[in-house]
Enzyme design. Structure first.
Site, PDB file in Angstrom:
ATOM      1  N   LYS A   1       4.275  23.213 -14.468  1.00 59.17           N
ATOM      2  CA  LYS A   1       3.121  21.841 -14.132  1.00 59.17           C
ATOM      3  C   LYS A   1       3.000  22.027 -12.771  1.00 59.17           C
ATOM      4  CE  LYS A   1       1.873  17.330 -15.035  1.00 59.17           C
ATOM      5  NZ  LYS A   1       2.047  16.005 -16.013  1.00 59.17           N
TER       6      LYS A   1
ATOM      7  N   ARG B   1       0.892  -1.508  -0.012  1.00 58.99           N
ATOM      8  CA  ARG B   1       0.126  -0.126   0.048  1.00 58.99           C
ATOM      9  C   ARG B   1       0.825   1.406  -0.068  1.00 58.99           C
ATOM     10  NH1 ARG B   1      -3.038  -2.882   3.831  1.00 58.99           N
ATOM     11  NH2 ARG B   1      -4.645  -4.104   2.682  1.00 58.99           N
TER      12      ARG B   1
ATOM     13  N   LYS C   1       0.409  11.735 -11.545  1.00 59.97           N
ATOM     14  CA  LYS C   1      -0.403  10.667 -12.306  1.00 59.97           C
ATOM     15  C   LYS C   1       0.452   9.523 -12.569  1.00 59.97           C
ATOM     16  CE  LYS C   1      -3.865  13.420 -14.622  1.00 59.97           C
ATOM     17  NZ  LYS C   1      -4.624  13.505 -15.940  1.00 59.97           N
TER      18      LYS C   1
ATOM     19  N   HIS D   1       3.821  10.900 -29.312  1.00 57.32           N
ATOM     20  CA  HIS D   1       2.926  11.702 -28.729  1.00 57.32           C
ATOM     21  C   HIS D   1       3.121  13.297 -28.983  1.00 57.32           C
ATOM     22  CE1 HIS D   1       0.072  13.080 -25.481  1.00 57.32           C
ATOM     23  NE2 HIS D   1       1.251  13.827 -25.024  1.00 57.32           N
TER      24      HIS D   1
ATOM     25  N   ARG E   1      -6.430  21.933 -14.003  1.00 56.46           N
ATOM     26  CA  ARG E   1      -5.387  20.909 -14.390  1.00 56.46           C
ATOM     27  C   ARG E   1      -5.824  20.648 -15.880  1.00 56.46           C
ATOM     28  NH1 ARG E   1      -2.496  16.304 -11.086  1.00 56.46           N
ATOM     29  NH2 ARG E   1      -1.189  15.398 -12.744  1.00 56.46           N
TER      30      ARG E   1
ATOM     31  N   GLU F   1      -7.210  16.929 -10.589  1.00 57.65           N
ATOM     32  CA  GLU F   1      -7.877  17.210 -11.725  1.00 57.65           C
ATOM     33  C   GLU F   1      -9.534  17.177 -11.857  1.00 57.65           C
ATOM     34  OE1 GLU F   1      -6.640  14.482 -15.264  1.00 57.65           O
ATOM     35  OE2 GLU F   1      -6.524  16.306 -16.471  1.00 57.65           O
TER      36      GLU F   1
ATOM     37  N   HIS G   1      -4.092  18.618 -26.674  1.00 60.79           N
ATOM     38  CA  HIS G   1      -4.323  17.125 -26.688  1.00 60.79           C
ATOM     39  C   HIS G   1      -5.443  16.457 -27.163  1.00 60.79           C
ATOM     40  CE1 HIS G   1      -0.502  17.737 -24.294  1.00 60.79           C
ATOM     41  NE2 HIS G   1      -0.392  16.434 -23.887  1.00 60.79           N
TER      42      HIS G   1
ATOM     43  N   ASN H   1      -4.197  19.956 -21.233  1.00 61.39           N
ATOM     44  CA  ASN H   1      -4.568  19.375 -22.144  1.00 61.39           C
ATOM     45  C   ASN H   1      -4.355  20.211 -23.608  1.00 61.39           C
ATOM     46  OD1 ASN H   1      -4.649  16.681 -21.178  1.00 61.39           O
ATOM     47  ND2 ASN H   1      -6.677  17.336 -20.149  1.00 61.39           N
TER      48      ASN H   1
ATOM     49  N   GLU I   1       5.743  19.643 -25.506  1.00 60.32           N
ATOM     50  CA  GLU I   1       5.276  19.992 -24.044  1.00 60.32           C
ATOM     51  C   GLU I   1       6.078  21.453 -23.465  1.00 60.32           C
ATOM     52  OE1 GLU I   1       2.601  18.183 -23.133  1.00 60.32           O
ATOM     53  OE2 GLU I   1       2.812  16.089 -24.209  1.00 60.32           O
TER      54      GLU I   1
ATOM     55  N   HIS J   1      -4.404  13.567 -29.519  1.00 62.45           N
ATOM     56  CA  HIS J   1      -5.033  12.167 -29.184  1.00 62.45           C
ATOM     57  C   HIS J   1      -5.463  11.598 -30.294  1.00 62.45           C
ATOM     58  CE1 HIS J   1      -4.760  12.760 -24.444  1.00 62.45           C
ATOM     59  NE2 HIS J   1      -3.294  12.328 -24.728  1.00 62.45           N
TER      60      HIS J   1
HETATM   61  N1  LIG Z   1       2.058  10.750 -15.908  1.00 65.24           N
HETATM   62  C1  LIG Z   1       1.780  11.781 -16.555  1.00 65.24           C
HETATM   63  O1  LIG Z   1       1.272  12.798 -16.121  1.00 65.24           O
HETATM   64  C2  LIG Z   1       2.142  11.787 -18.166  1.00 65.24           C
HETATM   65  C3  LIG Z   1       2.114  12.974 -18.831  1.00 65.24           C
HETATM   66  C4  LIG Z   1       2.455  12.720 -20.168  1.00 65.24           C
HETATM   67  C5  LIG Z   1       2.933  11.516 -20.507  1.00 65.24           C
HETATM   68  N2  LIG Z   1       2.570  10.290 -19.933  1.00 65.24           N
HETATM   69  C6  LIG Z   1       3.339   9.027 -20.563  1.00 65.24           C
HETATM   70  O2  LIG Z   1       4.413   9.187 -20.700  1.00 65.24           O
HETATM   71  C7  LIG Z   1       4.726   8.121 -21.807  1.00 65.24           C
HETATM   72  C8  LIG Z   1       5.759   8.644 -22.838  1.00 65.24           C
HETATM   73  O3  LIG Z   1       6.538   9.102 -22.325  1.00 65.24           O
HETATM   74  P1  LIG Z   1       8.161   9.058 -23.142  1.00 65.24           P
HETATM   75  O4  LIG Z   1       8.082  10.083 -24.382  1.00 65.24           O
HETATM   76  O5  LIG Z   1       9.399   9.454 -22.006  1.00 65.24           O
HETATM   77  O6  LIG Z   1       8.194   7.695 -23.703  1.00 65.24           O
HETATM   78  P2  LIG Z   1       9.169   6.511 -23.317  1.00 65.24           P
HETATM   79  O7  LIG Z   1       9.082   6.245 -22.036  1.00 65.24           O
HETATM   80  O8  LIG Z   1       8.689   5.255 -24.486  1.00 65.24           O
HETATM   81  O9  LIG Z   1      10.684   6.964 -23.892  1.00 65.24           O
HETATM   82  C9  LIG Z   1      10.714   7.146 -25.196  1.00 65.24           C
HETATM   83  C10 LIG Z   1      12.150   6.329 -25.750  1.00 65.24           C
HETATM   84  O10 LIG Z   1      13.052   7.121 -25.568  1.00 65.24           O
HETATM   85  C11 LIG Z   1      14.131   6.165 -24.889  1.00 65.24           C
HETATM   86  N3  LIG Z   1      14.995   6.988 -23.741  1.00 65.24           N
HETATM   87  C12 LIG Z   1      14.401   7.425 -22.685  1.00 65.24           C
HETATM   88  N4  LIG Z   1      15.386   8.247 -22.171  1.00 65.24           N
HETATM   89  C13 LIG Z   1      16.613   8.149 -22.943  1.00 65.24           C
HETATM   90  C14 LIG Z   1      17.946   8.662 -22.911  1.00 65.24           C
HETATM   91  N5  LIG Z   1      18.252   9.499 -21.922  1.00 65.24           N
HETATM   92  N6  LIG Z   1      18.667   8.167 -23.815  1.00 65.24           N
HETATM   93  C15 LIG Z   1      18.359   7.325 -24.725  1.00 65.24           C
HETATM   94  N7  LIG Z   1      17.349   6.991 -24.839  1.00 65.24           N
HETATM   95  C16 LIG Z   1      16.323   7.163 -24.010  1.00 65.24           C
HETATM   96  C17 LIG Z   1      13.310   5.164 -24.232  1.00 65.24           C
HETATM   97  O11 LIG Z   1      14.068   3.698 -24.133  1.00 65.24           O
HETATM   98  C18 LIG Z   1      12.306   4.928 -25.258  1.00 65.24           C
HETATM   99  O12 LIG Z   1      12.927   4.290 -26.089  1.00 65.24           O
HETATM  100  C19 LIG Z   1       3.432   7.788 -22.194  1.00 65.24           C
HETATM  101  O13 LIG Z   1       3.060   6.469 -21.825  1.00 65.24           O
HETATM  102  C20 LIG Z   1       2.550   8.799 -21.914  1.00 65.24           C
HETATM  103  O14 LIG Z   1       1.212   8.444 -21.600  1.00 65.24           O
HETATM  104  C21 LIG Z   1       2.404  10.433 -18.511  1.00 65.24           C
HETATM  105 ZN   LIG Z   2       1.342  15.502 -23.437  1.00 64.57          ZN
END
Ligand SMILES: NC(=O)c1ccc[n+]([C@@H]2O[C@H](COP(=O)([O-])OP(=O)(O)OC[C@H]3O[C@@H](n4cnc5c(N)ncnc54)[C@H](O)[C@@H]3O)[C@@H](O)[C@H]2O)c1
Ligand SMILES: [Zn+2]
Ligand SMILES: NC(=O)c1ccc[n+]([C@@H]2O[C@H](COP(=O)([O-])OP(=O)(O)OC[C@H]3O[C@@H](n4cnc5c(N)ncnc54)[C@H](O)[C@@H]3O)[C@@H](O)[C@H]2O)c1
Ligand SMILES: [Zn+2]
Lengths: 375, 375
Positions: free
Chosen positions: B233, B128, B150, B273, B247, B243, B254, B251, B192, B258
């Site tokens: 943020k 937990r 999130k 994305h 918040r 949210e 987005h 978006n 972003e 999306h």
């Molecule tokens: N929690 C939230 O508030 C929130 C907000 C926005 C997005 N997200 C989520 O985030 C995800 C996308 O994140 P992302 O764009 O980081 O994708 P990701 O984690 O898939 O990373 C993108 C790619 O970059 C590579 N990578 C990452 N750091 C690296 C580095 N320093 N050197 C070399 N390669 C590297 C990873 O291995 C991957 O192949 C989605 O699932 C999305 O839903 C969450």
């Molecule tokens: Zn985004």
């Protein structure tokens, strides 16, 4: 403590924006639709139940929801502790999303603690939380698991190791449904009722000694006992929602009890949780007497009452081979943190005077258990 | 907005008992052990990473932890969005329990948003909730996903549909590691960054127009841009942790974004994305201009900047077949609640003046998209 008339009781749990009501009384399933629709905006619900409970109470619940304009789907899972798994969690989340349950819609747990723990977890993670109503149907779930917000599942590493705190929006404890619960399950739940008296309500314990027969047979005394138990648990939870201190008292009898459950491999044919707690509470009182903290008369009185209601009170009443002291000590050490040979235990100075002791020498526990196994 | 020297920045997120620090600067992975051990009591950690990031940064992180007396295990998962699943969640929980991670021990997410979202969820449900540190390694995760709490996974019903709010105890955004991120991923994250300017920081947007090259090449401007984004943020999250209102401004871009991601079946070869967000933000500005809410000059300025940094800004830049207006509208309706033909959208009165509009006629969106598809 006097029994009132045969009507409903309400226990309010004042947790700020997570506050909620527990209604306790007969016929609540038939009124569920009304109680939910006055409190929750959404007009959709999903009911999670097990096959035993579903066969008996799903139709009446569905009817009640429909009458109040709530459209519901349901999922019925196999009964038993194995249902508290990642597999079931995935399945329940899938059903909730398929039914397009949104933030203001309701997920209802209809069943015992197994269904309540699993469903509360799913309701807290689907869309990062939707509305959640507990309809506990076993005595244990009415007086214990449905109050306090602990939810979760088991893994191969142990019980309740994965989960969240998720307070329900409403608890409906329908005391009529306990009539279909097996005598053995009712008794097991009763051990937790008695526990509240032993923790810090000596008057309630005395009342139970005098009124337990009516609690078992139903009616006003049953409602009274459940309401007092819910209030007792709610008080502890409000004082310590996230279990950092006082909430530990709820584990009276549970350190020994869990060790006995582990020793019987959670085989419910040999021992169910409440039976382990019953033996565990007697042991906790005897151990406290052995440490000169409490009078042996109190331990005898606890044992006499639990025996009277038909609960086991001694390790050697458990069918099958007697667990070794070594095995029990290992299980106790797993359960509790051992610091320099010292254990944390819930001990007591007498009936209704339990306390948290964090310096119990492991060696004392060992010799106590050795002695207990001998007779 | 002026760039300071090449040193570390700290953004504090004041969320009461869930408050935490975000450190932003070079070389933080090498100092992780020290930063964690001054804030968290437990002497055990488990690192969750993906195979790309793990190959580059797991060893230095392990070394740093060891130097400060933190004993760590690790698990490396396949990179990519598919890793945000119930299967991975089960696996990660199993590793954490096997390593006997307790309430005061630390789970570390070392990777992009995929690893951060999955790991934050696991850290919030094992026992937990245990301690949780984000070490975001993509630009997107440094400026967006690692801030705000999130966490979650995807199911067959859609993205991020199962999860919890779980604020980290610490975020270490090591700006050096962005040097190994692909140019395309860096740009996607930059969308972003620009978004925060467009929401309510016109000066920051102007600063980006003048300084984006240095942000891409590293050094002080990069740290400045990331710190400003985290602060932006954090401000929104503090105002609206769960949210319910403000918040939603996050978006911006987005809703269209999306829909485009859905139209390209989340195929990252066609669209990632941030690219969808880039096109979406341009569309949101153009749509606002079309509704006479904002000047078309602002839309043109947004488009010019995003184009300059190499981001796509038009639907027809997406490789492969053009999605139909009908498909896009379906996706938009899925994403947002449609009430009597009205949609909720983030619109704008100009650069840095976005707002939530909850009465956008679906018919207007349809004719706008039709028009956009034509040119
Ligand atoms: N929690 C939230 O508030 C929130 C907000 C926005 C997005 N997200 C989520 O985030 C995800 C996308 O994140 P992302 O764009 O980081 O994708 P990701 O984690 O898939 O990373 C993108 C790619 O970059 C590579 N990578 C990452 N750091 C690296 C580095 N320093 N050197 C070399 N390669 C590297 C990873 O291995 C991957 O192949 C989605 O699932 C999305 O839903 C969450
Ligand atoms: Zn985004
Ligand atoms: N969340 C908490 O704070 C908390 C506290 C205590 C126990 N628990 C959990 O609760 C679980 C045990 O709960 P339980 O004892 O209710 O077990 P249970 O849910 O397995 O129910 C026991 C049996 O009784 C049947 N049953 C339930 N209601 C019935 C009725 N009205 N009529 C006929 N049959 C009925 C069930 O189908 C089941 O076979 C354990 O998993 C335990 O970990 C949780
Ligand atoms: Zn119990």
């Amino acid at each position: 403590m006097t029994s009132s008339d045969n009507t409903e009781r309400l226990v309010h749990v004042p947790l700020g924006e997570r506050a909620y009501d527990i209604l306790i009384g007969p016929g609540l399933i038939g009124r569920a639709g009304g109680e939910i629709s006055t409190r929750i905006k959404g007009r959709k619900a999903a009911i999670v139940t097990d096959e035993h409970v579903g066969a008996l109470y799903l139709d009446p619940l569905m009817d009640s929801l429909q009458t109040d304009g709530i459209e519901a789907v349901s999922i019925s899972l196999p009964p038993g502790e194995k249902t508290k798994s990642f597999d079931s969690l995935t399945k329940v989340c899938d059903v909730l999303l398929e039914a397009r349950i949104e933030r203001n819609d309701t997920v209802i747990a209809l069943g015992g603690g197994v269904i309540g723990d699993l469903t509360g977890f799913a309701a807290g993670i689907v869309r990062r939380g939707v509305r959640f109503v507990q309809i506990p149907t076993s005595l244990l779930s009415q007086v214990d698991s449905s109050v306090g917000g602990k939810t979760g599942i088991n893994t191969r590493h142990g019980k309740n190791l994965v989960g969240i705190f998720n307070q329900p929006d409403l608890v409906l404890a329908d005391t009529d449904v306990l009539n279909t619960l097996s005598e053995r399950e009712f008794r097991a739940g009763y051990a937790e009722v008695a526990k509240y008296g032993l923790i810090d309500k000596p008057d309630f314990f005395e009342w139970l000694e005098n009124n337990w027969k009516e609690v078992f047979s139903g009616g006003a005394a049953r409602i009274e006992a459940i309401a007092t138990s819910c209030q007792a648990k709610a008080d502890v939870v409000v004082a310590d929602e996230r279990e950092n201190g006082r909430r530990a008292l709820l584990n009276l009898g549970h350190t020994f009890g869990h060790a006995l459950e582990a020793a019987t491999e959670y085989d419910s044919r040999r021992l169910v949780h409440g039976e382990g707690v019953s033996i565990g509470m007697v042991l906790a009182h005897q151990f406290s007497a052995r440490l000169n903290l409490a009078s042996p008369d109190d331990a005898a009185r606890v044992e006499a009452h639990l025996k009277a209601v038909g609960l086991p009170t001694r390790i050697d009443e458990i069918p099958g081979e007697l667990p070794s002291t070594e095995f029990l000590m290992d299980a106790i050490a797993q359960d509790k943190k051992v610091k320099g040979g010292k254990l944390t235990f819930i001990l007591t100075r007498g009936i209704g005077q339990s306390f948290v002791a964090d310096d119990v020498p492991a060696s004392e526990v060992i010799s106590f258990l050795e002695e207990k196994r001998k007779k």
